[in-house]
Write an enzyme that holds these catalytic residues in place. Structure first.
Site, PDB file in Angstrom:
ATOM      1  N   ARG A 223       0.899  -1.175   0.155  1.00  0.00           N
ATOM      2  CA  ARG A 223      -0.137   0.052   0.073  1.00  0.00           C
ATOM      3  C   ARG A 223       1.015   1.216  -0.010  1.00  0.00           C
ATOM      4  O   ARG A 223       1.940   1.316   0.912  1.00  0.00           O
ATOM      5  CB  ARG A 223      -0.907   0.141   1.238  1.00  0.00           C
ATOM      6  CG  ARG A 223      -2.102  -1.159   1.146  1.00  0.00           C
ATOM      7  CD  ARG A 223      -2.949  -0.620  -0.022  1.00  0.00           C
ATOM      8  NE  ARG A 223      -4.119  -1.755  -0.249  1.00  0.00           N
ATOM      9  CZ  ARG A 223      -4.338  -2.606  -0.939  1.00  0.00           C
ATOM     10  NH1 ARG A 223      -3.295  -2.910  -1.865  1.00  0.00           N
ATOM     11  NH2 ARG A 223      -5.035  -3.444  -1.245  1.00  0.00           N
ATOM     12  N   HIS A 271       0.508  -0.268 -10.646  1.00  0.00           N
ATOM     13  CA  HIS A 271      -0.375  -0.945  -9.669  1.00  0.00           C
ATOM     14  C   HIS A 271      -0.820  -2.208 -10.324  1.00  0.00           C
ATOM     15  O   HIS A 271      -2.064  -2.835 -10.595  1.00  0.00           O
ATOM     16  CB  HIS A 271      -1.526  -0.381  -9.170  1.00  0.00           C
ATOM     17  CG  HIS A 271      -2.230  -0.756  -8.096  1.00  0.00           C
ATOM     18  ND1 HIS A 271      -2.614  -0.170  -7.016  1.00  0.00           N
ATOM     19  CD2 HIS A 271      -2.300  -2.211  -7.424  1.00  0.00           C
ATOM     20  CE1 HIS A 271      -3.329  -0.875  -6.120  1.00  0.00           C
ATOM     21  NE2 HIS A 271      -2.846  -1.962  -6.266  1.00  0.00           N
TER      22      HIS A 271
END
Length: 308
Positions: A223, A271
Protein backbone atom coordinates in the site's frame (compact mmCIF):
# COMPACT_ATOMS: atom_id res chain seq x y z
CA UNK A 1 -32.91 -19.63 -4.96
CA UNK A 2 -29.95 -17.63 -3.59
CA UNK A 3 -30.08 -14.00 -4.69
CA UNK A 4 -26.65 -12.56 -5.38
CA UNK A 5 -26.02 -9.00 -6.49
CA UNK A 6 -22.94 -8.05 -8.49
CA UNK A 7 -21.89 -4.54 -7.44
CA UNK A 8 -18.79 -3.42 -9.31
CA UNK A 9 -17.95 -1.20 -12.25
CA UNK A 10 -20.18 -2.00 -15.27
CA UNK A 11 -17.23 -3.20 -17.36
CA UNK A 12 -16.48 -5.87 -14.74
CA UNK A 13 -19.88 -7.52 -15.25
CA UNK A 14 -18.91 -8.75 -18.70
CA UNK A 15 -15.73 -10.44 -17.48
CA UNK A 16 -17.21 -11.91 -14.27
CA UNK A 17 -20.70 -13.03 -15.29
CA UNK A 18 -19.75 -16.30 -17.03
CA UNK A 19 -17.04 -17.40 -14.53
CA UNK A 20 -19.38 -16.74 -11.60
CA UNK A 21 -22.25 -18.71 -13.11
CA UNK A 22 -19.90 -21.59 -13.89
CA UNK A 23 -18.46 -21.56 -10.36
CA UNK A 24 -21.93 -21.52 -8.78
CA UNK A 25 -22.99 -24.48 -10.94
CA UNK A 26 -19.85 -26.44 -10.04
CA UNK A 27 -20.50 -25.78 -6.35
CA UNK A 28 -24.10 -27.01 -6.66
CA UNK A 29 -25.55 -23.60 -5.83
CA UNK A 30 -28.87 -22.38 -7.23
CA UNK A 31 -28.10 -18.70 -7.72
CA UNK A 32 -29.99 -15.82 -9.27
CA UNK A 33 -27.08 -13.51 -10.18
CA UNK A 34 -28.00 -9.97 -11.16
CA UNK A 35 -26.82 -6.39 -10.99
CA UNK A 36 -30.21 -5.05 -9.91
CA UNK A 37 -31.92 -7.18 -7.26
CA UNK A 38 -34.19 -5.27 -4.87
CA UNK A 39 -31.85 -4.46 -1.98
CA UNK A 40 -34.01 -6.05 0.73
CA UNK A 41 -34.04 -9.40 -1.10
CA UNK A 42 -30.28 -9.79 -1.61
CA UNK A 43 -28.57 -12.70 0.15
CA UNK A 44 -24.98 -11.85 -0.85
CA UNK A 45 -23.24 -8.89 -2.48
CA UNK A 46 -20.20 -9.42 -4.69
CA UNK A 47 -18.50 -6.10 -4.25
CA UNK A 48 -15.82 -3.74 -5.51
CA UNK A 49 -15.26 -0.72 -3.25
CA UNK A 50 -15.17 1.64 -6.25
CA UNK A 51 -18.72 0.68 -7.31
CA UNK A 52 -21.74 2.93 -7.03
CA UNK A 53 -23.04 0.97 -4.05
CA UNK A 54 -21.92 2.80 -0.91
CA UNK A 55 -25.01 2.63 1.31
CA UNK A 56 -25.85 -0.86 2.61
CA UNK A 57 -28.68 0.23 4.89
CA UNK A 58 -31.39 -1.37 2.72
CA UNK A 59 -29.63 -4.74 2.45
CA UNK A 60 -31.39 -6.09 5.50
CA UNK A 61 -31.30 -9.78 4.49
CA UNK A 62 -27.70 -9.77 3.25
CA UNK A 63 -25.59 -12.51 4.85
CA UNK A 64 -22.18 -11.27 3.64
CA UNK A 65 -20.43 -8.78 1.39
CA UNK A 66 -17.76 -10.54 -0.65
CA UNK A 67 -15.12 -8.13 -1.89
CA UNK A 68 -13.33 -8.60 -5.19
CA UNK A 69 -10.35 -6.71 -3.78
CA UNK A 70 -7.64 -7.95 -1.41
CA UNK A 71 -7.44 -4.49 0.18
CA UNK A 72 -10.46 -3.38 2.18
CA UNK A 73 -9.24 -0.09 3.64
CA UNK A 74 -11.66 1.85 1.41
CA UNK A 75 -14.68 0.06 2.83
CA UNK A 76 -13.99 -0.88 6.46
CA UNK A 77 -14.93 2.62 7.60
CA UNK A 78 -18.36 2.46 5.95
CA UNK A 79 -20.73 2.55 8.92
CA UNK A 80 -23.69 1.31 6.85
CA UNK A 81 -21.89 -1.96 6.15
CA UNK A 82 -22.79 -4.07 9.17
CA UNK A 83 -22.80 -7.44 7.39
CA UNK A 84 -19.81 -9.78 7.50
CA UNK A 85 -17.17 -8.52 5.05
CA UNK A 86 -14.78 -10.91 3.32
CA UNK A 87 -11.72 -9.76 1.41
CA UNK A 88 -10.48 -11.50 -1.71
CA UNK A 89 -7.72 -14.06 -1.29
CA UNK A 90 -7.64 -16.31 -4.33
CA UNK A 91 -4.99 -18.49 -5.98
CA UNK A 92 -4.71 -16.32 -9.07
CA UNK A 93 -4.13 -13.12 -7.11
CA UNK A 94 -1.60 -14.87 -4.87
CA UNK A 95 0.27 -16.37 -7.82
CA UNK A 96 0.43 -12.97 -9.51
CA UNK A 97 1.90 -11.35 -6.40
CA UNK A 98 4.44 -14.13 -5.90
CA UNK A 99 5.59 -13.88 -9.50
CA UNK A 100 5.89 -10.09 -9.42
CA UNK A 101 7.74 -10.01 -6.09
CA UNK A 102 10.07 -12.85 -7.04
CA UNK A 103 10.87 -11.19 -10.36
CA UNK A 104 11.87 -7.92 -8.73
CA UNK A 105 13.83 -9.63 -5.93
CA UNK A 106 15.83 -11.50 -8.59
CA UNK A 107 16.25 -8.29 -10.57
CA UNK A 108 17.84 -6.68 -7.53
CA UNK A 109 19.77 -9.76 -6.47
CA UNK A 110 21.32 -10.29 -9.90
CA UNK A 111 21.76 -6.52 -10.41
CA UNK A 112 20.06 -6.78 -13.79
CA UNK A 113 19.61 -3.01 -14.14
CA UNK A 114 23.37 -2.53 -13.93
CA UNK A 115 24.04 -5.38 -16.35
CA UNK A 116 21.66 -3.96 -18.92
CA UNK A 117 23.36 -0.57 -18.67
CA UNK A 118 26.83 -1.97 -19.43
CA UNK A 119 26.19 -3.38 -22.89
CA UNK A 120 28.92 -1.16 -24.34
CA UNK A 121 31.73 -2.54 -22.18
CA UNK A 122 33.00 -5.79 -20.66
CA UNK A 123 32.51 -5.37 -16.92
CA UNK A 124 31.92 -8.71 -15.23
CA UNK A 125 30.55 -8.34 -11.72
CA UNK A 126 29.43 -11.67 -10.32
CA UNK A 127 26.47 -11.47 -7.91
CA UNK A 128 26.49 -13.41 -4.65
CA UNK A 129 24.45 -16.56 -4.29
CA UNK A 130 20.92 -16.23 -2.96
CA UNK A 131 22.05 -17.73 0.34
CA UNK A 132 24.17 -14.61 0.87
CA UNK A 133 21.34 -12.13 0.24
CA UNK A 134 19.01 -11.66 3.25
CA UNK A 135 15.45 -10.68 2.37
CA UNK A 136 12.84 -9.34 4.79
CA UNK A 137 9.07 -9.23 4.30
CA UNK A 138 6.92 -6.96 6.43
CA UNK A 139 3.52 -8.65 6.58
CA UNK A 140 2.93 -12.38 6.81
CA UNK A 141 -0.67 -12.66 5.68
CA UNK A 142 -1.61 -14.98 2.83
CA UNK A 143 0.34 -12.97 0.24
CA UNK A 144 3.36 -12.33 2.43
CA UNK A 145 3.59 -15.97 3.49
CA UNK A 146 3.37 -17.17 -0.13
CA UNK A 147 6.11 -14.76 -1.24
CA UNK A 148 8.34 -15.58 1.73
CA UNK A 149 8.03 -19.33 1.15
CA UNK A 150 8.86 -19.03 -2.55
CA UNK A 151 11.94 -16.87 -1.89
CA UNK A 152 13.14 -19.28 0.79
CA UNK A 153 12.81 -22.15 -1.67
CA UNK A 154 15.11 -20.22 -4.01
CA UNK A 155 17.75 -20.14 -1.28
CA UNK A 156 17.32 -16.64 0.14
CA UNK A 157 17.55 -16.28 3.93
CA UNK A 158 14.08 -14.88 4.58
CA UNK A 159 12.93 -13.01 7.67
CA UNK A 160 9.26 -12.16 8.05
CA UNK A 161 7.66 -9.72 10.45
CA UNK A 162 4.03 -9.63 11.59
CA UNK A 163 2.14 -7.90 14.38
CA UNK A 164 1.45 -11.20 16.17
CA UNK A 165 3.72 -14.22 16.49
CA UNK A 166 3.74 -16.70 13.60
CA UNK A 167 5.61 -19.85 12.72
CA UNK A 168 6.35 -20.65 9.07
CA UNK A 169 8.68 -23.43 8.01
CA UNK A 170 11.93 -22.10 6.54
CA UNK A 171 11.22 -18.49 7.56
CA UNK A 172 12.68 -16.56 10.51
CA UNK A 173 9.54 -15.06 11.99
CA UNK A 174 9.73 -11.87 14.05
CA UNK A 175 6.97 -9.90 15.74
CA UNK A 176 6.53 -6.92 18.01
CA UNK A 177 8.68 -3.79 18.27
CA UNK A 178 11.99 -5.54 18.98
CA UNK A 179 11.33 -8.07 16.24
CA UNK A 180 10.54 -5.24 13.82
CA UNK A 181 13.94 -3.68 14.34
CA UNK A 182 15.65 -7.06 13.99
CA UNK A 183 13.79 -7.70 10.74
CA UNK A 184 14.84 -4.34 9.27
CA UNK A 185 18.48 -4.72 10.28
CA UNK A 186 18.73 -7.98 8.31
CA UNK A 187 17.22 -6.69 5.09
CA UNK A 188 19.36 -6.22 2.02
CA UNK A 189 16.06 -6.40 0.15
CA UNK A 190 12.90 -5.27 1.95
CA UNK A 191 9.39 -6.13 0.73
CA UNK A 192 6.28 -4.43 2.11
CA UNK A 193 3.06 -6.45 2.18
CA UNK A 194 1.29 -4.91 5.16
CA UNK A 195 -2.35 -3.80 5.07
CA UNK A 196 -3.19 -0.10 5.14
CA UNK A 197 -4.33 0.89 8.62
CA UNK A 198 -3.72 3.78 10.99
CA UNK A 199 -1.04 1.66 12.66
CA UNK A 200 0.86 0.89 9.45
CA UNK A 201 0.91 4.36 7.87
CA UNK A 202 4.51 5.56 7.39
CA UNK A 203 5.93 2.23 8.52
CA UNK A 204 8.98 3.29 6.55
CA UNK A 205 9.98 6.76 7.74
CA UNK A 206 13.26 8.54 8.41
CA UNK A 207 13.87 6.56 11.60
CA UNK A 208 13.06 3.11 10.25
CA UNK A 209 14.80 3.67 6.90
CA UNK A 210 17.97 4.38 8.90
CA UNK A 211 17.67 0.93 10.52
CA UNK A 212 18.15 -0.81 7.16
CA UNK A 213 21.64 -1.78 6.01
CA UNK A 214 23.20 0.96 3.91
CA UNK A 215 22.44 0.31 0.25
CA UNK A 216 19.31 -1.74 0.93
CA UNK A 217 16.66 -2.01 -1.76
CA UNK A 218 12.92 -1.66 -1.22
CA UNK A 219 9.99 -3.29 -3.01
CA UNK A 220 6.47 -2.05 -2.20
CA UNK A 221 3.53 -3.91 -3.76
CA UNK A 222 1.49 -3.46 -0.57
CA UNK A 223 0.00 0.00 0.00
CA UNK A 224 1.27 3.49 -0.83
CA UNK A 225 0.84 5.03 2.65
CA UNK A 226 3.19 2.43 4.15
CA UNK A 227 6.05 4.73 3.09
CA UNK A 228 6.74 8.36 3.97
CA UNK A 229 7.44 9.68 0.46
CA UNK A 230 9.69 12.55 1.55
CA UNK A 231 11.71 10.31 3.86
CA UNK A 232 12.21 7.75 1.09
CA UNK A 233 13.42 10.42 -1.34
CA UNK A 234 15.89 11.71 1.26
CA UNK A 235 17.18 8.20 1.97
CA UNK A 236 17.65 7.55 -1.75
CA UNK A 237 19.47 10.85 -2.26
CA UNK A 238 21.82 10.15 0.66
CA UNK A 239 22.62 6.62 -0.55
CA UNK A 240 21.13 4.97 2.55
CA UNK A 241 18.70 3.26 0.17
CA UNK A 242 20.10 2.15 -3.18
CA UNK A 243 16.82 1.76 -5.06
CA UNK A 244 13.07 1.43 -4.59
CA UNK A 245 10.55 -0.34 -6.80
CA UNK A 246 7.07 0.98 -6.09
CA UNK A 247 3.80 -0.44 -7.39
CA UNK A 248 1.39 1.44 -5.10
CA UNK A 249 1.05 5.10 -4.19
CA UNK A 250 -0.86 7.51 -1.98
CA UNK A 251 -2.56 8.90 -5.06
CA UNK A 252 -3.27 6.74 -8.09
CA UNK A 253 -2.63 7.18 -10.92
CA UNK A 254 0.63 8.69 -9.70
CA UNK A 255 0.57 12.37 -10.76
CA UNK A 256 2.95 13.06 -13.64
CA UNK A 257 4.65 15.85 -11.66
CA UNK A 258 5.42 13.55 -8.72
CA UNK A 259 9.17 13.40 -7.92
CA UNK A 260 9.10 9.58 -8.06
CA UNK A 261 8.80 9.61 -11.87
CA UNK A 262 12.16 11.20 -12.77
CA UNK A 263 14.16 9.88 -9.83
CA UNK A 264 17.04 7.68 -11.10
CA UNK A 265 16.80 5.34 -8.12
CA UNK A 266 13.06 4.67 -8.29
CA UNK A 267 11.19 2.24 -10.53
CA UNK A 268 7.46 2.97 -10.86
CA UNK A 269 5.03 0.26 -11.93
CA UNK A 270 1.30 1.05 -12.34
CA UNK A 271 -0.31 -1.06 -9.59
CA UNK A 272 0.11 -4.35 -11.48
CA UNK A 273 1.69 -6.60 -8.85
CA UNK A 274 -1.50 -8.54 -8.17
CA UNK A 275 -4.84 -8.37 -9.94
CA UNK A 276 -7.98 -10.32 -9.14
CA UNK A 277 -8.55 -12.93 -11.88
CA UNK A 278 -12.23 -13.55 -12.64
CA UNK A 279 -11.86 -17.34 -12.98
CA UNK A 280 -10.17 -18.00 -9.64
CA UNK A 281 -12.01 -15.18 -7.84
CA UNK A 282 -15.34 -16.64 -8.91
CA UNK A 283 -14.36 -19.99 -7.42
CA UNK A 284 -13.51 -18.36 -4.09
CA UNK A 285 -16.79 -16.45 -4.05
CA UNK A 286 -18.75 -19.63 -4.75
CA UNK A 287 -16.86 -21.40 -1.98
CA UNK A 288 -17.73 -18.66 0.51
CA UNK A 289 -21.40 -18.60 -0.45
CA UNK A 290 -21.50 -22.39 -0.10
CA UNK A 291 -20.01 -22.02 3.38
CA UNK A 292 -22.56 -19.36 4.27
CA UNK A 293 -25.44 -21.53 3.11
CA UNK A 294 -23.99 -24.42 5.15
CA UNK A 295 -23.76 -22.25 8.31
CA UNK A 296 -19.96 -22.48 8.31
CA UNK A 297 -17.60 -19.55 9.02
CA UNK A 298 -16.71 -17.42 6.01
CA UNK A 299 -13.18 -17.52 4.65
CA UNK A 300 -11.05 -14.34 4.88
CA UNK A 301 -13.57 -12.46 6.99
CA UNK A 302 -12.31 -9.00 7.89
CA UNK A 303 -11.64 -8.11 11.52
CA UNK A 304 -13.18 -4.62 11.71
CA UNK A 305 -11.08 -3.62 14.74
CA UNK A 306 -7.80 -4.47 13.00
CA UNK A 307 -8.98 -3.21 9.62
CA UNK A 308 -8.02 -6.33 7.64
Amino acid sequence: MIKVQFAARPERWESYQAPLKAAFSQAGLQVDLRQDHPAAEVDYVIYAPNSDLQDFTSYTACKAVLSLWAGVEKITGNTTLTQPLCRMVDPGLTAGMVEWVTGHVLRYHLDLDRSLNTQDRWDPVVPPLAQERPVTLLGLGALGTACATTLAQLGFPVTGWSRSAKSIAGITCEHGDEGFQNALQQAQILILLLPETAATENTLNAETLAMLPKGARIINPGRGPLIDDAALLAALDSGQIAHATLDVFRQEPLPMDHPFWPHPRITVTPHIAAETRPLTAAQMIAKNIHRGESSRPFLNQVNRQLGY
